[in-house]
Scaffold this motif. Sequence first.
Motif, PDB file in Angstrom:
ATOM      1  N   ASN A  29     -19.245 -27.196 -54.094  1.00  0.00           N
ATOM      2  CA  ASN A  29     -20.676 -26.920 -54.050  1.00  0.00           C
ATOM      3  C   ASN A  29     -20.903 -25.406 -54.151  1.00  0.00           C
ATOM      4  O   ASN A  29     -20.794 -24.698 -53.174  1.00  0.00           O
ATOM      5  N   GLY A  30     -21.151 -24.924 -55.342  1.00  0.00           N
ATOM      6  CA  GLY A  30     -21.438 -23.507 -55.535  1.00  0.00           C
ATOM      7  C   GLY A  30     -20.301 -22.695 -56.096  1.00  0.00           C
ATOM      8  O   GLY A  30     -20.485 -21.549 -56.476  1.00  0.00           O
ATOM      9  N   GLY A  31     -19.088 -23.245 -56.132  1.00  0.00           N
ATOM     10  CA  GLY A  31     -17.963 -22.535 -56.738  1.00  0.00           C
ATOM     11  C   GLY A  31     -17.548 -21.271 -56.003  1.00  0.00           C
ATOM     12  O   GLY A  31     -17.053 -20.332 -56.621  1.00  0.00           O
ATOM     13  N   VAL A  32     -17.698 -21.237 -54.693  1.00  0.00           N
ATOM     14  CA  VAL A  32     -17.355 -20.050 -53.910  1.00  0.00           C
ATOM     15  C   VAL A  32     -15.859 -20.030 -53.624  1.00  0.00           C
ATOM     16  O   VAL A  32     -15.292 -21.016 -53.152  1.00  0.00           O
ATOM     17  N   LEU A  33     -15.225 -18.895 -53.922  1.00  0.00           N
ATOM     18  CA  LEU A  33     -13.819 -18.692 -53.616  1.00  0.00           C
ATOM     19  C   LEU A  33     -13.691 -18.276 -52.157  1.00  0.00           C
ATOM     20  O   LEU A  33     -14.469 -17.437 -51.677  1.00  0.00           O
ATOM     21  N   LEU A  34     -12.708 -18.853 -51.444  1.00  0.00           N
ATOM     22  CA  LEU A  34     -12.491 -18.457 -50.060  1.00  0.00           C
ATOM     23  C   LEU A  34     -11.050 -18.674 -49.658  1.00  0.00           C
ATOM     24  O   LEU A  34     -10.324 -19.471 -50.247  1.00  0.00           O
ATOM     25  N   TYR A  35     -10.658 -17.898 -48.655  1.00  0.00           N
ATOM     26  CA  TYR A  35      -9.382 -18.079 -47.974  1.00  0.00           C
ATOM     27  C   TYR A  35      -9.702 -18.796 -46.674  1.00  0.00           C
ATOM     28  O   TYR A  35     -10.657 -18.441 -45.989  1.00  0.00           O
ATOM     29  N   ARG A  36      -8.886 -19.791 -46.309  1.00  0.00           N
ATOM     30  CA  ARG A  36      -9.149 -20.550 -45.088  1.00  0.00           C
ATOM     31  C   ARG A  36      -7.843 -20.789 -44.342  1.00  0.00           C
ATOM     32  O   ARG A  36      -6.830 -21.123 -44.946  1.00  0.00           O
ATOM     33  N   ASN A  37      -7.906 -20.613 -43.016  1.00  0.00           N
ATOM     34  CA  ASN A  37      -6.752 -20.874 -42.166  1.00  0.00           C
ATOM     35  C   ASN A  37      -7.236 -21.555 -40.894  1.00  0.00           C
ATOM     36  O   ASN A  37      -8.097 -21.033 -40.199  1.00  0.00           O
ATOM     37  N   GLY A  38      -6.690 -22.717 -40.609  1.00  0.00           N
ATOM     38  CA  GLY A  38      -6.996 -23.427 -39.367  1.00  0.00           C
ATOM     39  C   GLY A  38      -5.839 -23.246 -38.400  1.00  0.00           C
ATOM     40  O   GLY A  38      -4.683 -23.449 -38.757  1.00  0.00           O
ATOM     41  N   THR A  39      -6.146 -22.839 -37.168  1.00  0.00           N
ATOM     42  CA  THR A  39      -5.121 -22.601 -36.159  1.00  0.00           C
ATOM     43  C   THR A  39      -5.347 -23.520 -34.975  1.00  0.00           C
ATOM     44  O   THR A  39      -6.435 -23.508 -34.376  1.00  0.00           O
ATOM     45  N   LEU A  40      -4.346 -24.304 -34.643  1.00  0.00           N
ATOM     46  CA  LEU A  40      -4.396 -25.173 -33.485  1.00  0.00           C
ATOM     47  C   LEU A  40      -3.990 -24.350 -32.270  1.00  0.00           C
ATOM     48  O   LEU A  40      -2.883 -23.801 -32.227  1.00  0.00           O
ATOM     49  N   LEU A  41      -4.903 -24.245 -31.305  1.00  0.00           N
ATOM     50  CA  LEU A  41      -4.616 -23.480 -30.095  1.00  0.00           C
ATOM     51  C   LEU A  41      -4.063 -24.404 -29.021  1.00  0.00           C
ATOM     52  O   LEU A  41      -4.143 -25.626 -29.120  1.00  0.00           O
ATOM     53  N   ALA A  42      -3.511 -23.824 -27.985  1.00  0.00           N
ATOM     54  CA  ALA A  42      -2.932 -24.591 -26.879  1.00  0.00           C
ATOM     55  C   ALA A  42      -4.002 -25.452 -26.213  1.00  0.00           C
ATOM     56  O   ALA A  42      -5.197 -25.314 -26.475  1.00  0.00           O
ATOM     57  N   ASP A  43      -3.570 -26.307 -25.317  1.00  0.00           N
ATOM     58  CA  ASP A  43      -4.482 -27.231 -24.638  1.00  0.00           C
ATOM     59  C   ASP A  43      -5.640 -26.538 -23.942  1.00  0.00           C
ATOM     60  O   ASP A  43      -6.723 -27.097 -23.833  1.00  0.00           O
ATOM     61  N   ASN A  44      -5.419 -25.296 -23.497  1.00  0.00           N
ATOM     62  CA  ASN A  44      -6.503 -24.570 -22.820  1.00  0.00           C
ATOM     63  C   ASN A  44      -7.512 -23.984 -23.809  1.00  0.00           C
ATOM     64  O   ASN A  44      -8.549 -23.485 -23.412  1.00  0.00           O
ATOM     65  N   GLY A  45      -7.214 -24.032 -25.112  1.00  0.00           N
ATOM     66  CA  GLY A  45      -8.144 -23.567 -26.133  1.00  0.00           C
ATOM     67  C   GLY A  45      -8.410 -22.077 -26.105  1.00  0.00           C
ATOM     68  O   GLY A  45      -9.481 -21.636 -26.500  1.00  0.00           O
ATOM     69  N   MET A  46      -7.430 -21.295 -25.661  1.00  0.00           N
ATOM     70  CA  MET A  46      -7.620 -19.854 -25.553  1.00  0.00           C
ATOM     71  C   MET A  46      -6.876 -19.122 -26.667  1.00  0.00           C
ATOM     72  O   MET A  46      -5.905 -19.608 -27.220  1.00  0.00           O
ATOM     73  N   LEU A  47      -7.362 -17.916 -26.983  1.00  0.00           N
ATOM     74  CA  LEU A  47      -6.822 -17.085 -28.056  1.00  0.00           C
ATOM     75  C   LEU A  47      -6.430 -15.743 -27.476  1.00  0.00           C
ATOM     76  O   LEU A  47      -7.206 -15.145 -26.726  1.00  0.00           O
ATOM     77  N   SER A  48      -5.249 -15.254 -27.823  1.00  0.00           N
ATOM     78  CA  SER A  48      -4.838 -13.933 -27.353  1.00  0.00           C
ATOM     79  C   SER A  48      -5.361 -12.857 -28.303  1.00  0.00           C
ATOM     80  O   SER A  48      -5.722 -13.139 -29.454  1.00  0.00           O
ATOM     81  N   LEU A  49      -5.378 -11.626 -27.825  1.00  0.00           N
ATOM     82  CA  LEU A  49      -5.786 -10.504 -28.665  1.00  0.00           C
ATOM     83  C   LEU A  49      -4.843 -10.380 -29.860  1.00  0.00           C
ATOM     84  O   LEU A  49      -5.294 -10.175 -30.993  1.00  0.00           O
ATOM     85  N   ALA A  50      -3.550 -10.538 -29.621  1.00  0.00           N
ATOM     86  CA  ALA A  50      -2.579 -10.440 -30.717  1.00  0.00           C
ATOM     87  C   ALA A  50      -2.828 -11.520 -31.769  1.00  0.00           C
ATOM     88  O   ALA A  50      -2.755 -11.255 -32.972  1.00  0.00           O
ATOM     89  N   GLN A  51      -3.137 -12.744 -31.335  1.00  0.00           N
ATOM     90  CA  GLN A  51      -3.437 -13.813 -32.279  1.00  0.00           C
ATOM     91  C   GLN A  51      -4.698 -13.487 -33.075  1.00  0.00           C
ATOM     92  O   GLN A  51      -4.744 -13.684 -34.293  1.00  0.00           O
ATOM     93  N   ALA A  52      -5.733 -13.022 -32.391  1.00  0.00           N
ATOM     94  CA  ALA A  52      -7.000 -12.698 -33.056  1.00  0.00           C
ATOM     95  C   ALA A  52      -6.774 -11.637 -34.120  1.00  0.00           C
ATOM     96  O   ALA A  52      -7.233 -11.779 -35.269  1.00  0.00           O
ATOM     97  N   GLN A  53      -6.068 -10.581 -33.761  1.00  0.00           N
ATOM     98  CA  GLN A  53      -5.788  -9.506 -34.715  1.00  0.00           C
ATOM     99  C   GLN A  53      -4.992 -10.026 -35.908  1.00  0.00           C
ATOM    100  O   GLN A  53      -5.306  -9.723 -37.059  1.00  0.00           O
ATOM    101  N   ALA A  54      -3.965 -10.837 -35.634  1.00  0.00           N
ATOM    102  CA  ALA A  54      -3.130 -11.359 -36.715  1.00  0.00           C
ATOM    103  C   ALA A  54      -3.923 -12.259 -37.653  1.00  0.00           C
ATOM    104  O   ALA A  54      -3.808 -12.139 -38.882  1.00  0.00           O
ATOM    105  N   LEU A  55      -4.736 -13.155 -37.115  1.00  0.00           N
ATOM    106  CA  LEU A  55      -5.505 -14.073 -37.954  1.00  0.00           C
ATOM    107  C   LEU A  55      -6.452 -13.328 -38.888  1.00  0.00           C
ATOM    108  O   LEU A  55      -6.561 -13.661 -40.075  1.00  0.00           O
ATOM    109  N   ILE A  56      -7.126 -12.323 -38.363  1.00  0.00           N
ATOM    110  CA  ILE A  56      -8.065 -11.551 -39.187  1.00  0.00           C
ATOM    111  C   ILE A  56      -7.318 -10.692 -40.198  1.00  0.00           C
ATOM    112  O   ILE A  56      -7.683 -10.641 -41.378  1.00  0.00           O
ATOM    113  N   GLU A  57      -6.255 -10.017 -39.762  1.00  0.00           N
ATOM    114  CA  GLU A  57      -5.494  -9.171 -40.681  1.00  0.00           C
ATOM    115  C   GLU A  57      -4.863  -9.982 -41.804  1.00  0.00           C
ATOM    116  O   GLU A  57      -4.871  -9.565 -42.961  1.00  0.00           O
ATOM    117  N   ILE A  58      -4.326 -11.147 -41.483  1.00  0.00           N
ATOM    118  CA  ILE A  58      -3.725 -11.999 -42.516  1.00  0.00           C
ATOM    119  C   ILE A  58      -4.784 -12.431 -43.527  1.00  0.00           C
ATOM    120  O   ILE A  58      -4.550 -12.372 -44.739  1.00  0.00           O
TER     121      ILE A  58
END
Length: 166
Positions: A100-129
């Motif tokens: 729908n619209g022909g938009v190019l995108l990069y997508r990454n889905g990350t499964l977090l631990a049972d507590n559903g929390m994200l570390s600063l290192a993970q956040a930085q890595a996901l955005i930088e990647i």
Amino acid sequence: MRAVESYEGEDDCAPIEMLTALFEARGWPCESTRDELSGEIQGSWATYQVKGIWRAEDNVLQVLCLPDVRVAKEHRPAANELATLVNEQLWLGHFDIWSNGGVLLYRNGTLLADNGMLSLAQAQALIEIAVDECDRFYPAFQFVLWGGKSPRDALEAAMVDAAGEA
């Protein structure tokens, strides 16, 4: 909102809260709700729209990075072939062209631990990647869409690493 430095001593935090703190600390414009962040990051080739979408029921954080490239219908077969070739080069995430619209995108889905929390290192890595992969392959999509190159030639040209500085 706390400064990103205040998260450094902690193991993890709610995903969107952590992403928001990261964006604010880096001076990247963003808006967020409890389940979604939308912001912009200047890459090497373009300003990328970055989204973080949290699905608490699945403990999945999806990061999208959109390089503001729309693929016209007549270029979609070649762009889809290039996306397939590019995806073979990736360890994390993948490129898509939305039907729908022909938009190019990069997508990454990350499964977090049972507590559903994200570390600063993970956040930085996901955005930088996400930004690094968009920067890495942006020229290949440009070569196909505006340069008339074949998908294989465009990928080969984009994968050449320059040695030294000009």
